[in-house]
Design a protein around this motif. Structure first.
Motif, mmCIF file in Angstrom:
data_model
loop_
_atom_site.group_PDB
_atom_site.id
_atom_site.type_symbol
_atom_site.label_atom_id
_atom_site.label_comp_id
_atom_site.label_asym_id
_atom_site.label_seq_id
_atom_site.Cartn_x
_atom_site.Cartn_y
_atom_site.Cartn_z
ATOM 1 N N GLU A 117 94.742 52.302 64.199
ATOM 2 C CA GLU A 117 93.596 52.700 65.026
ATOM 3 C C GLU A 117 92.329 51.977 64.554
ATOM 4 O OE1 GLU A 117 95.709 54.900 63.724
ATOM 5 O OE2 GLU A 117 96.695 55.584 65.536
ATOM 6 N N ASP A 118 92.174 51.892 63.242
ATOM 7 C CA ASP A 118 90.965 51.254 62.716
ATOM 8 C C ASP A 118 90.908 49.770 63.073
ATOM 9 O OD1 ASP A 118 90.158 53.614 61.719
ATOM 10 O OD2 ASP A 118 90.785 53.241 59.659
ATOM 11 N N ASP A 119 92.077 49.129 63.060
ATOM 12 C CA ASP A 119 92.102 47.712 63.447
ATOM 13 C C ASP A 119 91.627 47.547 64.882
ATOM 14 O OD1 ASP A 119 92.921 46.802 61.054
ATOM 15 O OD2 ASP A 119 95.047 46.636 61.563
ATOM 16 N N ILE A 120 92.116 48.436 65.758
ATOM 17 C CA ILE A 120 91.712 48.324 67.170
ATOM 18 C C ILE A 120 90.217 48.600 67.294
ATOM 19 C CG2 ILE A 120 92.138 49.126 69.514
ATOM 20 C CD1 ILE A 120 94.887 50.069 68.577
ATOM 21 N N LEU A 121 89.748 49.603 66.579
ATOM 22 C CA LEU A 121 88.325 49.949 66.669
ATOM 23 C C LEU A 121 87.456 48.807 66.159
ATOM 24 C CD1 LEU A 121 88.355 53.696 65.563
ATOM 25 C CD2 LEU A 121 87.664 52.799 67.784
ATOM 26 N N ARG A 122 87.917 48.175 65.088
ATOM 27 C CA ARG A 122 87.141 47.073 64.544
ATOM 28 C C ARG A 122 87.096 45.922 65.547
ATOM 29 N NH1 ARG A 122 90.078 45.549 60.432
ATOM 30 N NH2 ARG A 122 89.741 47.497 59.323
ATOM 31 N N ALA A 123 88.263 45.639 66.149
ATOM 32 C CA ALA A 123 88.308 44.577 67.155
ATOM 33 C C ALA A 123 87.388 44.944 68.323
ATOM 34 C CB ALA A 123 89.737 44.397 67.645
#
Lengths: 681, 270
Positions: A117-123
């Motif tokens: 989830e954090d990867d998507i949010l960062r992207a």
């Protein structure tokens, strides 16, 4: 020789000579024009030498005065009790390092659960920011129109529709308002189109350094969410993003539960050191006050004299009396050092009582840290925590002795004053606490950059010189030689600018490329690094080494080459078996002088090296080149402008200059020696 | 011969007259980069016949130059230190402090960072090197790269006093030449953090974080923890008339206040 050889004509005839070279024309005190020309040149040459000697004497005097002053500074450091306080500070620092590593490991474990989830949010954040940058012009115009519309609205409110004279204004404003509203509608459409065009570009999907790409199956939804949020009407989160945030939060909360023991250990670690910290800050302020007293004392005599001088100069009797009174107020007497140090002696038993339980409890707590962790980051940080734990135990043991044996009266030896400069590991200036001048961080920085520059420059420069001198056809020679020598004409500040703006970013982008990850130090997080500076300096050193190597090759007697060729050796054999080995000392001298050029270079390293005053972390092996550093030349350029003439800091910078001077001297001297050997052939 | 002498005297007189109307201002980069040059321009436009020489090399240089007599006005983004006052008294000079504006120091991170706010304690930890990873302050994991001003900067010192409990900067910090360079590096480094004056916080690629939950906005100046005053220092009794007139104008005039807020500081009247 025949005795009967005709004589007369060949015999030197002093009189005849004086007739031929009779001095005519200008004469002054028996000296002719030629004598004056000779004396003029001779005089200039010796003047240059005298000035050089004077400069050396001045530098040496200013620099070596550093040591007595540094000695006095160290004495103040001890007498004020700052040394004592720093012993305790070191213990706390060692504990903080340990705690921090363990803490990072903890968060790595907790964040692991919500990584996706954090990867998507960062992207999501990155793409939104990219889109905003890509469409910033239209956005700016759109926002200006919106502001203008608001202003018109405000103006309309101020006007009174009932008043006769306001009517034409209101009509004009209404018209303006309608125009703006239409414009805004138009801009909205335009913006929407622009955003949907921009999202298809590659720039929009650049996620920045070191971020992991989101899973591919999330991309369509992410795209939809970004498009939704980037449109001008919307000022809220897309449900997908909101959901992701909620999920991430929930997962983290669950992980916190899971790692409750870990957290408890960390908290206990922090709690156990708290009393020591409050003791430290308590005695720290006492030492600070002591230090202020000592600093005031060191300038007291000057101040008193200045007031008295001022009083003598002024004519106004009131002013005179005031100045004399001020002079009277200045205390020159030394304070009671014993009384100043008293609080620290009193603290010794308290510290012993505090540190013993910390020592034992930390041993227990350290064992409680988890052995098995999932993420690589946590694993590495726990490994680091182990190193820091050993260091903590060592610091506590050492400082226990130091504190027990501490005495404010213990004399500071002269050796200490010198060695703490030459081998000091910190360079801290303009501190509110205590300035430290240690050469090692900037020395290692200069050395590392120079080594990289040489490793890169020498092969290029030497082989280019061999090629141009021995193998290249004349036309090529005439082109390559001036081209390489032209590099020298580039001002170093221009090169430094290029390093900041272009080269640093290029290097970092290259360091992200996947198939280059075997290179030590890659991927690099910083733009201003040892590597960046080293490569630029290599570029600068190439012409120096190239030209000198070429000279050395030119100096090889033609006979050697011809002999070799005559004996049937090929051209390449002659070059590598005869010419290069003969010229090797000349080549070594060229490399040495290139080194001298590199280590003295200032502008490039000041701009590009990153200016971090710390001994580089060599545990990363060759990867150390990706770190920023500071240099001896850079620190002089950066700090000399701010210091007062004659202050300790000023002299410390002079001392750094002396070290540089000594290095240059040694390098040049050895280059000369090497060359001399070469000339004997 | 007499004629030549007279000519020399005339030249000297003209030169003397010019020299009197030249105001030399040296010191802080925070004041000297934008605010003071723009004030000087506006002052000249307002019909005052003076020329300015402005050099911005850090607050400490304000005091070394005043002390050496090579500046009329020193710009400083920090209060004068006791040791510096001592040096002036030791030369029989008294220093006068004019407050020019207020400034808020913004703590900036990369715009892609997940960090929105920090406490002063966290900032202290980050800049002293106690905290080395973003995960420790609630962000995504990554080693923190800290960018600071160099030691001659007044911001370096006042940040130390306001946000770092007067502790020393960590050895891992990188010292940059000015606000611009810090903003530039933080914009390019996803794990970067630095501090800049309020005027520099709207650059591309960076964002200012809230400190103790107070956002960096001029209207929050009273509550924001890392705010300070910007000073002009002069030597009492030695200031030329032109320079006095300029300083009075710069600190009280409405037009000056407008310029001060346009370059991102907070004028005294606000």
């Amino acid at each position: 020789m025949s005795q009967t050889a005709p004589t007369g004509d060949n015999k030197p005839n002093p009189e005849a000579g004086s007739v031929v070279f009779k001095r005519k024309g200008f004469q002054f005190m028996g000296l002719g024009t030629q004598d004056f020309i000779r004396f003029f040149f001779g005089g200039n040459a010796s003047l240059a030498i005298i000035i050089l000697i004077l400069i050396c004497v001045f530098l040496a005097k200013e620099a070596f005065m550093f040591f007595p002053q540094h000695h006095a500074g160290l004495k103040d450091y001890r007498q004020s009790g700052q040394e004592f306080v720093d012993y305790i500070g070191d213990e706390i620092g060692a504990h903080t390092n340990l705690y921090s590593s363990a803490n990072i490991a903890y968060f790595a474990e907790v964040n692991r659960t919500s990584r996706e989830e954090d990867d998507i949010l960062r992207a999501h954040r990155a793409v939104l920011a990219n889109l905003e940058n890509l469409t910033s012009k239209t956005w700016g115009r759109f926002e200006r129109e919106v502001d203008a519309l608001e202003d018109v609205g405000d103006d309309l409110e101020d006007l009174d529709p009932a008043k006769e004279e306001d009517q034409p204004k209101i009509a004009a404003l209404q018209e303006e308002k309608e125009r703006l509203e239409k414009e805004i509608v138009k801009f909205r459409v335009e913006l929407k189109e622009e955003v949907s065009a921009a999202i298809n570009t590659n720039e929009a999907w650049e996620l920045g350094v070191g971020s992991d790409a989101p899973p591919p199956e999330s991309l369509p939804k992410l795209r939809e969410a970004v498009l939704f949020e980037a449109s001008p009407e919307v000022d809220e989160e897309h449900p997908y993003i909101a959901e992701l945030k909620a999920v991430s939060k929930a997962k983290k909360a669950a992980a916190v539960e899971e790692f409750a023991d870990f957290k408890a250990t960390l908290k206990a670690m922090q709690d156990v050191v708290r009393p020591l910290k409050s003791l430290h800050s308590e005695i720290r302020s006492i030492a600070s006050e002591n230090k202020a007293v000592l600093v005031k004392l060191s300038t007291a005599a000057d101040r008193k004299e200045a007031w008295i001088k001022g009083a003598a100069a002024t004519k106004d009797p009131d002013e005179k009396a005031r100045m004399l009174a001020e002079a009277e107020k200045v205390v020159i007497e030394a304070p009671d050092y014993d009384a100043m140090a008293e609080p620290f002696y009193e603290v010794i038993p308290e510290h012993a009582a505090l540190i013993a339980p910390i020592d034992t409890e930390m041993a227990v707590l350290f064992q409680q840290l988890p052995d098995k962790v999932e993420t690589r980051s946590a694993h590495e940080n726990l490994k680091r925590a182990k190193v820091y734990y050993d260091r903590f135990v060592k610091t506590v043991a050492e400082n226990r002795e130091n504190i027990k044996g501490w005495s404010h009266e213990k004399p500071v030896s002269a050796v200490e004053s010198v060695s703490s400069f030459l081998f000091g590991r910190d360079w801290i200036t303009n501190s509110s606490w205590h300035d430290v001048y240690g050469l090692l961080p900037i020395f290692t920085g200069s050395l590392l950059i120079s080594i990289i520059a040489l490793v890169v420059a020498v092969p290029f420069a030497v082989s280019a010189a061999i090629y141009v001198n021995q193998l290249a056809p004349l036309r090529e020679q005439n082109f390559v030689k001036p081209a390489i020598e032209f590099i020298e004409a580039i001002p170093s500040v221009v090169l430094g600018f290029f390093g900041i703006l272009v080269f640093g970013e290029t290097l970092r982008v290259v360091s992200q490329v996947e198939w280059l990850q075997w290179v030590p130090g890659f991927p690099m997080a910083e733009r201003l690094t040892i590597l960046n500076a080293g490569l630029l300096l290599a570029f600068m050193a190439i012409p120096t080494i190239f030209t000198l190597t070429e000279d050395a090759l030119n100096n090889i007697p033609q006979a050697l080459t011809e002999n070799s060729l005559a004996m049937g050796a090929s051209k390449l054999q002659t070059v590598f078996r005869v010419v290069v080995p003969t010229a090797v000392s000349g080549i070594i001298a060229a490399v040495l002088l290139g080194f001298g050029r590199i280590i003295g270079e200032t502008m490039v390293v000041l701009l590009v090296a990153g200016n971090k005053i710390k001994i580089p972390d060599f545990t990363e092996g060759i990867g150390v080149i990706a770190q920023p550093t500071h240099t001896m030349t850079g620190i002089i350029a950066q700090e000399l402008a701010e210091v007062d003439a004659g202050s300790l800091h000023w002299r410390a910078l002079f001392m750094v200059g002396m070290v540089l001077f000594a290095i240059s001297l040694i390098v040049n001297f050895s280059a000369q020696r090497v060359l001399k050997r070469f000339q004997k052939i | 011969m007499k004629k030549t002498l007279a000519l020399f005297a005339a030249v000297a007189l003209v030169a003397g007259a010019n020299a009197e109307d030249k105001i030399v201002i040296k010191g802080s980069d925070t004041l000297g980069a934008k605010m003071v040059p723009q004030l000087a321009e506006a002052y000249k436009e307002a019909g005052n016949e003076v020329s300015f020489e402005i050099a911005a090399e850090g607050s400490s240089s304000a005091f070394t130059n005043l002390l050496a007599g090579t500046a009329d006005i020193g710009m400083s983004s920090r209060n004068i230190k006791d040791s510096e006052v001592d040096e002036f008294t030791a030369k029989g000079m008294e220093i006068k402090d004019w407050i020019g504006a207020y400034d808020m120091i913004g703590v900036i991170v990369n715009e892609n960072s997940s960090i929105e706010g920090l406490t002063v304690e966290q900032i202290e930890g980050i800049f002293t090197g106690d905290i080395t990873d973003w995960s420790e302050v609630g962000g995504d994991a990554g080693p923190i790269s800290v960018y600071t001003r160099n030691t001659s900067s007044g911001t370096y010192k006042s940040f130390q006093e306001m946000a770092m409990n007067k502790r020393d900067y960590g050895a891992d910090t990188q010292k940059m030449a000015g606000n611009e360079q810090i903003a530039e590096e933080v914009a390019k480094n996803a794990n970067g953090i630095g501090y800049v004056g309020l005027a520099y916080t709207d650059k591309d690629g960076i964002k200012a974080v809230a400190v103790n939950d107070v956002e960096l906005k001029p209207e929050n100046a009273k509550d924001y923890p890392i705010a300070r005053s910007l000073h002009y220092y002069t030597i009492d009794g030695k200031l030329s008339e032109a320079a006095t007139k300029f300083l009075t104008w710069a600190t009280t005039d409405e037009k000056a206040a407008e310029i001060v807020s346009r370059v991102g500081f907070i004028a005294l009247s606000e």
